[in-house]
Design a protein around this motif. Sequence first.
Motif, short mmCIF file in Angstrom:
data_model
loop_
_atom_site.label_atom_id
_atom_site.label_comp_id
_atom_site.label_asym_id
_atom_site.label_seq_id
_atom_site.Cartn_x
_atom_site.Cartn_y
_atom_site.Cartn_z
N ALA A 122 29.06 38.09 -4.33
CA ALA A 122 28.87 38.67 -5.18
C ALA A 122 27.52 39.35 -4.35
CB ALA A 122 28.37 38.22 -6.79
N THR A 123 26.80 38.86 -4.13
CA THR A 123 25.37 39.03 -3.27
C THR A 123 25.55 40.35 -2.41
OG1 THR A 123 24.87 37.40 -4.21
CG2 THR A 123 22.63 38.46 -2.00
N GLU A 124 27.17 39.77 -1.49
CA GLU A 124 26.75 40.51 -0.23
C GLU A 124 27.54 41.88 -0.50
OE1 GLU A 124 28.64 37.83 2.52
OE2 GLU A 124 29.95 39.57 3.46
N GLU A 125 28.33 41.98 -1.86
CA GLU A 125 29.15 42.93 -1.65
C GLU A 125 27.77 43.55 -2.62
OE1 GLU A 125 32.00 41.94 -4.36
OE2 GLU A 125 33.26 41.22 -2.72
N ILE A 126 27.07 43.40 -2.51
CA ILE A 126 25.96 44.38 -3.34
C ILE A 126 24.82 44.72 -2.28
CG2 ILE A 126 23.86 44.58 -5.61
CD1 ILE A 126 25.59 43.10 -7.03
N VAL A 127 24.15 44.09 -2.10
CA VAL A 127 23.64 43.94 -0.56
C VAL A 127 23.75 44.47 1.02
CG1 VAL A 127 21.69 43.42 -2.33
CG2 VAL A 127 22.15 41.91 -0.52
N GLY A 128 25.13 43.89 1.00
CA GLY A 128 26.02 43.95 2.47
C GLY A 128 25.45 42.55 2.91
N ASN A 141 24.25 41.96 5.84
CA ASN A 141 22.97 42.36 6.48
C ASN A 141 21.45 41.22 5.20
OD1 ASN A 141 23.77 42.35 9.17
ND2 ASN A 141 23.05 44.83 8.69
N GLY A 142 21.81 42.14 4.07
CA GLY A 142 21.01 42.28 2.75
C GLY A 142 21.36 40.39 2.76
N VAL A 143 22.45 39.98 2.60
CA VAL A 143 21.98 37.94 1.87
C VAL A 143 21.41 37.71 3.27
CG1 VAL A 143 23.49 36.83 1.36
CG2 VAL A 143 24.67 38.55 1.39
N ASN A 144 22.21 37.61 4.92
CA ASN A 144 21.06 36.88 6.09
C ASN A 144 19.70 36.92 5.38
OD1 ASN A 144 24.29 36.70 6.47
ND2 ASN A 144 23.72 37.85 8.11
N ALA A 145 18.81 38.39 5.01
CA ALA A 145 17.52 39.08 4.87
C ALA A 145 17.15 38.15 3.66
CB ALA A 145 16.90 40.00 4.87
N GLY A 198 13.97 32.85 1.65
CA GLY A 198 15.02 31.39 0.86
C GLY A 198 14.59 30.59 1.52
N GLY A 199 14.87 30.27 2.88
CA GLY A 199 14.57 28.96 3.47
C GLY A 199 16.38 28.43 3.47
N LEU A 200 16.70 29.37 3.60
CA LEU A 200 18.33 29.04 3.23
C LEU A 200 19.21 29.48 4.36
CD1 LEU A 200 18.50 29.52 -0.55
CD2 LEU A 200 18.77 27.05 0.93
N SER A 201 18.74 29.49 5.79
CA SER A 201 19.16 30.29 6.74
C SER A 201 20.35 29.22 7.76
CB SER A 201 18.68 30.56 7.98
OG SER A 201 18.07 29.60 8.58
N HIS A 202 20.66 28.33 6.68
CA HIS A 202 21.82 27.27 7.52
C HIS A 202 23.58 27.75 6.08
CE1 HIS A 202 19.75 25.27 4.17
NE2 HIS A 202 21.56 24.43 3.10
N TYR A 203 22.91 28.48 5.39
CA TYR A 203 23.87 29.34 4.73
C TYR A 203 24.54 30.48 5.53
CZ TYR A 203 23.57 26.55 1.05
OH TYR A 203 23.43 24.73 -0.05
N ILE A 204 23.61 31.11 6.95
CA ILE A 204 24.20 32.29 6.77
C ILE A 204 25.91 31.85 7.61
CG2 ILE A 204 24.14 33.76 9.27
CD1 ILE A 204 20.39 33.72 7.52
N ASP A 205 26.74 32.86 7.49
CA ASP A 205 28.22 32.68 7.83
C ASP A 205 28.88 31.31 8.59
OD1 ASP A 205 28.31 35.44 9.14
OD2 ASP A 205 26.91 34.86 10.95
N ASN A 206 28.30 30.64 6.96
CA ASN A 206 28.71 29.44 6.43
C ASN A 206 28.43 29.66 5.36
OD1 ASN A 206 28.84 26.56 6.91
ND2 ASN A 206 27.26 26.08 7.55
N TYR A 207 28.97 29.89 4.30
CA TYR A 207 28.86 29.99 3.24
C TYR A 207 29.74 28.37 2.00
CZ TYR A 207 27.94 34.98 2.59
OH TYR A 207 27.31 35.81 2.63
N PRO A 208 29.17 28.01 1.11
CA PRO A 208 29.91 26.57 0.33
C PRO A 208 31.12 26.46 0.59
CG PRO A 208 27.94 27.19 -0.84
CD PRO A 208 28.16 28.25 0.40
#
Length: 215
Positions: free
Chosen positions: A22-28, A30-34, A39-49
């Motif tokens: 949902a976040t990705e659809e709002i901010v794109g 790159n926005g989610v990755n940022a 948030g110190g959660l870079s391990h979720y980049i391209d690796n959503y639960p």
Amino acid sequence: MSSDTESGLYYPNRWVRIILIATEEIVGKNGVNALLNMGGLSHYIDNYPPDNMKKEVPFEHVSQLQQAYWDMYGPRGARAFAIRSGKKTFNDGLDSFGTAAKAARMAMKIGTLEKRIGLGLQFFAKFFNQVSDQQVAVTENENEYLWHLQVCPMCYGEESDSPLCYLAVGVLQGALENFADPKKHYRVTPIKCIAMGDEEGVISIDKDSILGELR
Ligand SMILES: [Zn+2]
């Protein structure tokens, strides 16, 4: 593991996945990755639960993500943003609400709108409590329904002088639009938050904004 999982409390994978999509659809993308980086959660980049209901995402990660909204967009932006993604999370997640949604819809076919909304909220609270470590209770008085977040993933471990849990506001607005009238605007207001030192988070749902002239 790290202090990341100190809480021992978890949210189901699918819900966090939906929040991120949902976040990705709002901010794109790159926005989610940022946000994830912030948030110190870079391990979720391209690796959503993964898309399942296993309770594997620690509450800390949910609150770090909320905090990242804050750091990135400031209070006003973060609030608007969290409400939007909460709504979307509810709508996209409706399938995963599965039987709870069905049961709520069934229950809500009978009785007055006021009774139906009350029952629907009870069903959702029960459902949240079953499939996640979040603890929610619902009470009501003459003027409002109160959504009590007794154990809250959104502000877990955070400190704030205003309520943080706007994702829940969005989820509740999404639920009300779905079960009552999508064209109405519902006054859903966080009035207490554990991050502010309150014993529990409380979100007020104004009955007049739901029942209006029907009352
Ligand atoms: Zn809170």
